[in-house]
Every structure is written in C-alpha cells, then in structure tokens.
Design a protein around this motif. Structure first.
Motif, PDB file in Angstrom:
ATOM      1  N   ASP A   1     -18.817 -37.333 -10.229  1.00 42.11           N
ATOM      2  CA  ASP A   1     -18.715 -37.325  -8.800  1.00 42.11           C
ATOM      3  C   ASP A   1     -17.311 -38.196  -8.430  1.00 42.11           C
ATOM      4  N   VAL A   2     -16.897 -37.874  -7.087  1.00 40.35           N
ATOM      5  CA  VAL A   2     -15.619 -38.275  -6.724  1.00 40.35           C
ATOM      6  C   VAL A   2     -15.899 -39.715  -6.259  1.00 40.35           C
TER       7      VAL A   2
ATOM      8  N   GLY B   1     -20.823 -33.334  -8.249  1.00 36.83           N
ATOM      9  CA  GLY B   1     -21.298 -33.959  -7.059  1.00 36.83           C
ATOM     10  C   GLY B   1     -22.617 -34.701  -7.381  1.00 36.83           C
TER      11      GLY B   1
ATOM     12  N   TYR C   1     -21.687 -44.245   0.726  1.00 38.04           N
ATOM     13  CA  TYR C   1     -22.744 -44.843  -0.371  1.00 38.04           C
ATOM     14  C   TYR C   1     -22.666 -46.356   0.070  1.00 38.04           C
TER      15      TYR C   1
ATOM     16  N   HIS D   1     -26.359 -28.507  -6.426  1.00 40.10           N
ATOM     17  CA  HIS D   1     -27.386 -29.097  -5.421  1.00 40.10           C
ATOM     18  C   HIS D   1     -26.601 -30.039  -4.262  1.00 40.10           C
ATOM     19  N   THR D   2     -26.222 -29.608  -3.134  1.00 42.60           N
ATOM     20  CA  THR D   2     -25.558 -30.281  -2.193  1.00 42.60           C
ATOM     21  C   THR D   2     -24.384 -30.810  -2.501  1.00 42.60           C
TER      22      THR D   2
ATOM     23  N   ASP E   1     -12.807 -36.074  -9.716  1.00 41.47           N
ATOM     24  CA  ASP E   1     -12.646 -35.033  -8.341  1.00 41.47           C
ATOM     25  C   ASP E   1     -12.989 -33.497  -9.098  1.00 41.47           C
ATOM     26  N   LEU E   2     -13.684 -32.673  -8.460  1.00 41.62           N
ATOM     27  CA  LEU E   2     -14.016 -31.431  -9.163  1.00 41.62           C
ATOM     28  C   LEU E   2     -12.730 -30.675  -9.176  1.00 41.62           C
TER      29      LEU E   2
HETATM   30  C1  LIG Z   1     -24.385 -34.769  -0.240  1.00 45.14           C
HETATM   31  S1  LIG Z   1     -23.774 -35.625  -1.393  1.00 45.14           S
HETATM   32  C2  LIG Z   1     -25.278 -35.158  -2.595  1.00 45.14           C
HETATM   33  C3  LIG Z   1     -25.263 -35.900  -4.044  1.00 45.14           C
HETATM   34  C4  LIG Z   1     -26.282 -35.391  -5.032  1.00 45.14           C
HETATM   35  N1  LIG Z   1     -26.185 -34.087  -5.327  1.00 45.14           N
HETATM   36  C5  LIG Z   1     -27.567 -35.461  -4.341  1.00 45.14           C
HETATM   37  O1  LIG Z   1     -28.405 -34.370  -3.706  1.00 45.14           O
HETATM   38  O2  LIG Z   1     -28.143 -36.684  -4.328  1.00 45.14           O
HETATM   39  C6  LIG Z   1     -22.480 -34.644  -2.133  1.00 45.14           C
HETATM   40  C7  LIG Z   1     -21.751 -35.732  -3.262  1.00 45.14           C
HETATM   41  O3  LIG Z   1     -20.700 -34.786  -3.869  1.00 45.14           O
HETATM   42  C8  LIG Z   1     -19.514 -35.689  -4.110  1.00 45.14           C
HETATM   43  N2  LIG Z   1     -18.533 -34.934  -4.008  1.00 45.14           N
HETATM   44  C9  LIG Z   1     -17.719 -34.534  -2.631  1.00 45.14           C
HETATM   45  N3  LIG Z   1     -16.807 -34.010  -2.984  1.00 45.14           N
HETATM   46  C10 LIG Z   1     -16.504 -34.036  -4.359  1.00 45.14           C
HETATM   47  C11 LIG Z   1     -15.421 -33.453  -5.436  1.00 45.14           C
HETATM   48  N4  LIG Z   1     -14.573 -32.785  -4.616  1.00 45.14           N
HETATM   49  N5  LIG Z   1     -15.690 -33.742  -6.528  1.00 45.14           N
HETATM   50  C12 LIG Z   1     -16.536 -34.659  -7.029  1.00 45.14           C
HETATM   51  N6  LIG Z   1     -17.861 -34.939  -6.307  1.00 45.14           N
HETATM   52  C13 LIG Z   1     -17.676 -34.697  -4.909  1.00 45.14           C
HETATM   53  C14 LIG Z   1     -19.925 -36.982  -3.005  1.00 45.14           C
HETATM   54  O4  LIG Z   1     -19.260 -38.138  -3.521  1.00 45.14           O
HETATM   55  C15 LIG Z   1     -21.359 -37.045  -2.958  1.00 45.14           C
HETATM   56  O5  LIG Z   1     -21.786 -37.920  -3.963  1.00 45.14           O
END
Ligand SMILES: C[S@@+](CC[C@H](N)C(=O)[O-])C[C@H]1O[C@@H](n2cnc3c(N)ncnc32)[C@H](O)[C@@H]1O
Length: 199
Positions: A68-69, A47, A12, A110-111, A92-93
C-alpha cells in the motif's frame, strides 16, 4: 477528466475511510470456503489498506504480501493484521524500482483498481502484468456501481466491458460471475472476474 491527487495517508488519519469494513471481502471468503479460489503459491494484494484480506488469505494457508502507498495503512495492517504467512510493504504499485518479487503466482484485487484514476488504468495493467508470473492468476472484484457521479472518485466506477477491454491484451478471462457474497449495501454493485496472465 481531471485527476485530483489523493492523499491516502490523510484519508486514514482523518478516518475518511468508507471502504474500511473491519473484515475481509465476503466475495473472497466465499471463494476460499467453497474451495473455488483457483490459486496455489504466493499472492500479492495491491492497495491492501489495513490488511483484512491479506490476513484472511494468510490464515487460509497462502503466503500473502500486502502493498500500500499509505504508510498509515501499512502501520495499522502490521499492528492489527500481523499473522503468520502475511507481510506488508509500503510502496507505490506503479514504482518500477519497487523491491518486490515479479513472479507472484496470483494477485487479489479488491478496491485498488477503483482507487486509481482512470487515466492510470493502463499503468495498473502494466504493473500487475509485470508482477505476476506468466500464467499467474488475477482474481479481481470490480466496483461496477460506485454510486458516484460519472467521472468522479475515488472510487472510480468501471464496467465489465471496460475491464474486458483493458485486461484482454495481457490476460485471458477464465471465469466471471456476480459475487455470491458482499458487504451490506454492495449487493449488485460488484463484478467478480478471474483472469490468467498470458504466457
Ligand atoms: C479504497 S482503499 C481500499 C483498501 C483495501 N483494499 C480495503 O478494501 O480495505 C484503496 C487503497 O489503495 C491504496 N492505493 C492507492 N493508490 C495506490 C498505489 N498507486 N499503490 C499502492 N497502493 C495504492 C490506498 O492507500 C488505499 O489503501
């Protein structure tokens, strides 16, 4: 497949965020507008990034919590997507001590799944199963063609068959389709699935 630890804050901070489209997922807005988003109650968005989907769902009338982490992503979500019924949490999830409710009515994915290394996919399933109430709804937009070399990511590609294998022990598939709407360049690369958590 060796896991490369991802520094999401750094992504980011440096603006290395190709997923950041500045708007909620077209497949989500299409489901809600068509009145076929099968959810009542409170929604978790794991996320959530900078919160576009959270704000969209909150504006559509759903109490929605983004997780979000990345602290940077959460700060930006709180700054740019702070709307009524939306709230954001840094965490963290996979953290079992995470202080969030474990009775969500629904999850919008979503992603986040594709951001998780494939060796942690079963942890993802455990976490979302734990956070959803029995018979809660999981709506997932899965990245089935990331255009990344096999085994590289994020985003880590998945397939419809892989998702079915991973989710079926804890969830029942209630709908699947090619998304009716998508970001430019994502046509034919995603698969929409709606699952119900087994009681
Ligand atoms: C590809 S980005 C997608 C963000 C959002 N969903 C979007 O489409 O704009 C993946 C997101 O997942 C978060 N993430 C990754 N591992 C995670 C975890 N273990 N727990 C929570 N969030 C996580 C990252 O920080 C990031 O913001």
């Amino acid at each position: 497949m060796t896991e490369k630890k991802m520094d999401w804050d750094a992504r980011y901070l440096t603006g290395d965020t190709p997923w950041e489209k500045g708007a909620s997922a077209p497949a989500l807005t299409h489901l809600v507008r068509e009145g076929v988003f099968p959810v009542k109650g409170t929604i978790l968005v794991p996320g959530c990034g900078t919160g576009h989907d959270v704000a969209y769902l909150a504006n559509a009338g759903f109490e929605t919590h983004g997780l979000d982490v990345s602290q940077i992503a959460i700060d930006r979500a709180q700054k740019t997507n702070a709307v009524e019924r939306a709230s954001y949490l840094h965490g963290d999830l996979f953290d079992l001590e995470l202080n969030i409710k474990s009775t969500y009515d629904a999850i919008w994915e979503h992603t986040c799944y594709c951001a998780i290394h494939p060796s942690h996919r079963s942890d993802y399933i455990d976490s979302v199963s734990r956070l959803l109430r029995p018979e809660g709804i999981f709506v997932g937009l899965f990245f089935t063609n990331t255009q990344m070399p096999i085994g590289e990511g994020p985003p880590y590609e998945t397939s419809r068959g892989d998702v079915i294998e991973m989710f079926s022990p804890n969830f029942t598939l209630i709908m699947e389709q090619k998304p009716q709407a998508y970001y430019p360049g994502r046509e034919g690369r995603e698969w929409l699935m709606i699952w119900r958590r087994k009681a």
